[in-house]
Design a protein around this motif. Sequence first.
Motif, PDB file in Angstrom:
ATOM      1  N   MET A  35       0.837  -1.180   0.000  1.00 14.19           N
ATOM      2  CA  MET A  35       0.000   0.000   0.000  1.00 14.19           C
ATOM      3  C   MET A  35       0.885   1.247   0.000  1.00 14.19           C
ATOM      4  SD  MET A  35      -3.150  -1.103  -0.012  1.00 14.19           S
ATOM      5  CE  MET A  35      -4.154   0.272   0.391  1.00 14.19           C
ATOM      6  N   PHE A  36       0.293   2.335  -0.499  1.00 11.50           N
ATOM      7  CA  PHE A  36       1.011   3.593  -0.602  1.00 11.50           C
ATOM      8  C   PHE A  36       0.146   4.718  -0.046  1.00 11.50           C
ATOM      9  CE2 PHE A  36       2.584   0.799  -3.847  1.00 11.50           C
ATOM     10  CZ  PHE A  36       3.954   0.969  -3.789  1.00 11.50           C
ATOM     11  N   ALA A  37       0.792   5.793   0.354  1.00 11.10           N
ATOM     12  CA  ALA A  37       0.103   7.000   0.803  1.00 11.10           C
ATOM     13  C   ALA A  37       0.622   8.162  -0.020  1.00 11.10           C
ATOM     14  CB  ALA A  37       0.376   7.248   2.282  1.00 11.10           C
ATOM     15  N   ILE A  38      -0.235   9.155  -0.236  1.00 11.63           N
ATOM     16  CA  ILE A  38       0.251  10.340  -0.919  1.00 11.63           C
ATOM     17  C   ILE A  38       0.932  11.234   0.107  1.00 11.63           C
ATOM     18  CG2 ILE A  38      -1.484  10.147  -2.724  1.00 11.63           C
ATOM     19  CD1 ILE A  38      -2.918  12.550  -1.538  1.00 11.63           C
ATOM     20  N   VAL A  39       1.861  12.054  -0.370  1.00 19.79           N
ATOM     21  CA  VAL A  39       2.699  12.851   0.527  1.00 19.79           C
ATOM     22  C   VAL A  39       2.075  14.206   0.841  1.00 19.79           C
ATOM     23  CG1 VAL A  39       4.962  13.955   0.731  1.00 19.79           C
ATOM     24  CG2 VAL A  39       4.774  11.667  -0.246  1.00 19.79           C
ATOM     25  N   SER A  40       1.406  14.823  -0.145  1.00 18.85           N
ATOM     26  CA  SER A  40       0.865  16.164   0.066  1.00 18.85           C
ATOM     27  C   SER A  40      -0.389  16.369  -0.782  1.00 18.85           C
ATOM     28  CB  SER A  40       1.919  17.223  -0.301  1.00 18.85           C
ATOM     29  OG  SER A  40       2.281  17.076  -1.659  1.00 18.85           O
ATOM     30  N   ILE A  41      -1.050  17.489  -0.565  1.00 17.91           N
ATOM     31  CA  ILE A  41      -2.269  17.810  -1.312  1.00 17.91           C
ATOM     32  C   ILE A  41      -1.935  17.980  -2.788  1.00 17.91           C
ATOM     33  CG2 ILE A  41      -4.070  19.548  -1.627  1.00 17.91           C
ATOM     34  CD1 ILE A  41      -4.020  20.004   1.376  1.00 17.91           C
ATOM     35  N   THR A  42      -2.753  17.366  -3.631  1.00 17.87           N
ATOM     36  CA  THR A  42      -2.557  17.404  -5.079  1.00 17.87           C
ATOM     37  C   THR A  42      -3.891  17.717  -5.741  1.00 17.87           C
ATOM     38  OG1 THR A  42      -0.887  15.667  -4.846  1.00 17.87           O
ATOM     39  CG2 THR A  42      -1.709  16.068  -7.050  1.00 17.87           C
ATOM     40  N   THR A  43      -3.848  18.453  -6.835  1.00 24.57           N
ATOM     41  CA  THR A  43      -5.080  18.758  -7.575  1.00 24.57           C
ATOM     42  C   THR A  43      -4.909  18.446  -9.051  1.00 24.57           C
ATOM     43  OG1 THR A  43      -4.448  21.055  -7.984  1.00 24.57           O
ATOM     44  CG2 THR A  43      -5.740  20.622  -6.005  1.00 24.57           C
ATOM     45  N   ALA A  44      -6.042  18.227  -9.701  1.00 25.56           N
ATOM     46  CA  ALA A  44      -6.078  18.035 -11.151  1.00 25.56           C
ATOM     47  C   ALA A  44      -7.457  18.469 -11.630  1.00 25.56           C
ATOM     48  CB  ALA A  44      -5.831  16.576 -11.523  1.00 25.56           C
ATOM     49  N   ASN A  45      -7.537  18.897 -12.872  1.00 19.79           N
ATOM     50  CA  ASN A  45      -8.853  19.271 -13.388  1.00 19.79           C
ATOM     51  C   ASN A  45      -8.959  18.912 -14.853  1.00 19.79           C
ATOM     52  OD1 ASN A  45      -8.157  21.743 -15.065  1.00 19.79           O
ATOM     53  ND2 ASN A  45      -7.308  22.333 -13.088  1.00 19.79           N
ATOM     54  N   GLN A  46     -10.193  18.767 -15.284  1.00 22.40           N
ATOM     55  CA  GLN A  46     -10.458  18.540 -16.694  1.00 22.40           C
ATOM     56  C   GLN A  46     -11.851  19.048 -17.017  1.00 22.40           C
ATOM     57  OE1 GLN A  46     -10.253  14.460 -17.941  1.00 22.40           O
ATOM     58  NE2 GLN A  46     -11.413  13.670 -16.216  1.00 22.40           N
ATOM     59  N   GLU A  47     -12.048  19.361 -18.295  1.00 25.23           N
ATOM     60  CA  GLU A  47     -13.349  19.800 -18.767  1.00 25.23           C
ATOM     61  C   GLU A  47     -13.907  18.712 -19.671  1.00 25.23           C
ATOM     62  OE1 GLU A  47     -15.106  23.333 -21.499  1.00 25.23           O
ATOM     63  OE2 GLU A  47     -13.791  23.943 -19.843  1.00 25.23           O
ATOM     64  N   ILE A  48     -15.141  18.324 -19.393  1.00 21.97           N
ATOM     65  CA  ILE A  48     -15.800  17.286 -20.180  1.00 21.97           C
ATOM     66  C   ILE A  48     -17.170  17.818 -20.575  1.00 21.97           C
ATOM     67  CG2 ILE A  48     -16.686  14.921 -20.186  1.00 21.97           C
ATOM     68  CD1 ILE A  48     -14.573  14.345 -17.952  1.00 21.97           C
ATOM     69  N   LYS A  49     -17.380  18.034 -21.869  1.00 26.67           N
ATOM     70  CA  LYS A  49     -18.647  18.562 -22.399  1.00 26.67           C
ATOM     71  C   LYS A  49     -19.109  19.786 -21.619  1.00 26.67           C
ATOM     72  CE  LYS A  49     -20.148  14.287 -24.505  1.00 26.67           C
ATOM     73  NZ  LYS A  49     -21.218  13.283 -24.657  1.00 26.67           N
TER      74      LYS A  49
END
Length: 194
Positions: A1-15
Amino acid sequence: MFAIVSITTANQEIKRSRFVATAAPVVSTEAAKEFVAQYSATDANHNCWAWRIGQSYRFSDDGEPSGTAGKPILQAIDGLELDMVAVVVTRWFGGTLLGSGGLIRAYGGTATICLQAAETREIVPTVAMTISVSFSDLALLKARLLAQSGVQISDESFTGSGAILGVTVATSVAEQVIGNIRDLTSGRATIDAG
């Protein structure tokens, strides 16, 4: 198992709908709830989320059709073998209905993009030990412990005849470390493994 280290963001536009995913490491359900509350946008149509902390998990579709948002976010977490993580995917509706399959792909996909971009670290199960050792064995024992992979000395205090070491040991090598301590000190050290 893994944990993320810090806050991360991503975005996308769909229709014309905008999806923004934010992921963070969390250590408790209370921390996960606080994260969801903090990163849910009040001006958005939906703030869907999921978290996993060990065997505990929760998810919410926040008004989207049942099973189209929270569950795909949780599947993104589980698919990447992550633990101790919370994800919020916020949607601003763009006017075009995506349908159930489109929502599943949008929410799960945005969460996956976010989580794949996050820096991760492996979660190593550990056991805490307290070792009482005499001054005559202390220097050699500390040197051997520090040289051992999966061992970290977290605390050291002194007594009239020696020291008490607080040690964190990877579970996978705990029995070996205990044997090494006993051999090295000819059984003089006392070990309390909690």
